[in-house]
Design an enzyme around this catalytic site. Sequence first.
Site, PDB file in Angstrom:
ATOM      1  N   SER A   1     -16.538  -1.916   6.184  1.00  0.00           N
ATOM      2  CA  SER A   1     -15.679  -3.050   6.528  1.00  0.00           C
ATOM      3  C   SER A   1     -14.216  -2.624   6.425  1.00  0.00           C
ATOM      4  O   SER A   1     -13.913  -1.481   6.082  1.00  0.00           O
ATOM      5  CB  SER A   1     -15.954  -4.215   5.578  1.00  0.00           C
ATOM      6  N   LYS A   2     -13.339  -3.591   6.690  1.00  0.00           N
ATOM      7  CA  LYS A   2     -11.894  -3.316   6.675  1.00  0.00           C
ATOM      8  C   LYS A   2     -11.435  -2.753   5.335  1.00  0.00           C
ATOM      9  O   LYS A   2     -10.551  -1.923   5.275  1.00  0.00           O
ATOM     10  CB  LYS A   2     -11.127  -4.605   6.958  1.00  0.00           C
ATOM     11  N   ARG A   3     -12.059  -3.251   4.262  1.00  0.00           N
ATOM     12  CA  ARG A   3     -11.566  -2.801   2.950  1.00  0.00           C
ATOM     13  C   ARG A   3     -11.807  -1.311   2.727  1.00  0.00           C
ATOM     14  O   ARG A   3     -11.210  -0.698   1.846  1.00  0.00           O
ATOM     15  CB  ARG A   3     -12.131  -3.677   1.832  1.00  0.00           C
ATOM     16  N   HIS A   4     -12.671  -0.704   3.522  1.00  0.00           N
ATOM     17  CA  HIS A   4     -12.877   0.745   3.425  1.00  0.00           C
ATOM     18  C   HIS A   4     -11.872   1.507   4.284  1.00  0.00           C
ATOM     19  O   HIS A   4     -11.958   2.723   4.402  1.00  0.00           O
ATOM     20  CB  HIS A   4     -14.283   1.122   3.899  1.00  0.00           C
ATOM     21  N   GLY A   5     -10.951   0.785   4.903  1.00  0.00           N
ATOM     22  CA  GLY A   5      -9.983   1.450   5.771  1.00  0.00           C
ATOM     23  C   GLY A   5     -10.526   1.677   7.173  1.00  0.00           C
ATOM     24  O   GLY A   5      -9.940   2.409   7.954  1.00  0.00           O
TER      25      GLY A   5
END
Length: 465
Positions: free
Chosen positions: A237-241
Amino acid sequence: MTVVTRFAPSPTGHLHIGGARTAIFCWLLARHFGGKFLLRVEDTDMERSKEEYTTSILASMRWLGLDTDGEPYFQSQRMAFYKECVDKMLASGHAYWCSCTPDEVEAMREKARAEGKKPRYDGRCREMGLGPGPGRVVRLKAPLTGEVAFDDMVKGHVVFPAEELDDMVLYRSDDTPTYNMAVVADDIDMGITHVLRGDDHVNNTPKQVLIYQALGHALPIFAHVPMILGPDKQKLSKRHGAKAVIEYEKDGLLPSAILNYMVRLGWSHGDQELFTIPELVAAFDGTSLNSAPASFDPEKLLWVNAHHMRETPAATLVELVKPFLDTTGLAAHDQAYYEKLVSLYQPRAATLVDLAREMRCLLLPAAGLEYDAKARDKALTAEGKAHLAGLRSELADADYGSKEALHEALQRYLESAGAKFKAIGPIMRLALLGSLGGPGLDEIMELLGKDETLARIDRVMSMEI
Ligand code: GLU
């Protein structure tokens, strides 16, 4: 056999990492075998599909260099064709009209659940010989026993018991084909030989296999590639960059680096990590696809990008970096100057954004150079200014034709002043670049030439400490 692959995005969002990787694999497979790569926009979900996403997906594919053979297909424009396919299946007895209402079907499912069985349609209209009518759907007459099997380049031979599959709907009462129906009709019509996609689709495949069989068509080769996970092994997801491809474009990454990095998420070729595009095309034959999920690592992506930045010819990089340059106040420079400048910074820039930022100080005129406040506090000392005065007279007579000659001029000054390089490094960098980092002084001066070098020195000479 000519290999024909397709990428079949649903235009419900921008092209993301997972989709991009599927597209890259399909493209490479087709290019490796000298086959065809087709694009099919699966836009039958009128509510969620948006034209802006189609435009964005096509732009990202163009940017990545994933050229397609022929124009894209749009499922929304092929409705009559799907109806023809369903009619054929009705005519051959592989499908039938069903008059059960959604509530009735739900009740059957409920009953099956209550009996501890898999929820399914009970087949009550199978032999009724119904024709079309309001509210009616077309269902597949699925085999009641036996196995549904297919070969998968990643998962091997996959077998599902036929009892697990019910008589799925092929055509809805609102005159639209179901997803699996449209996919198979298209894959057959387009001559697709290899269906490569994310393994989130693997549960659709047995259903699709039944449709192939009902249409009397041989199966393609399937390849279901595992999902990409975050470094913590959770769903990416986005939180993983992880970002959409257009965001990487804005971040100044090179398309060749994205291709190189993405293809390694789920495919390996010995220990090789870095590839040119021709090397990928030569090596990617669809074998060595990994069956374990790969993890996305944004740091490694940047590392791969930095490598591709170094490998890209300076002239190409000039064109790529220009859109990222803040052009306000820049002096006019010719192509040769830009190329030399890029080659100075190329070894140390991780992205085009970094490169553009770093280059700016050597594109501004002396009068417009911006000075980093910390660098100025550190380097602008009485001793520094005294050295700068001495350097100015040495450099006024130097030969700017080569960095070696300029290096010698600096050495001559150091010898005459009895000073070490570290006494002049900071003040010279402040003068020439406005900051303390950057390439070698001799290279910078060779690029700037005499007038600009001296003008930059003069500006710092006139500064108050
Ligand atoms: N449209 C599907 C998706 O975006 C792909 C279907 C397929 O590749 O068969 O997930």
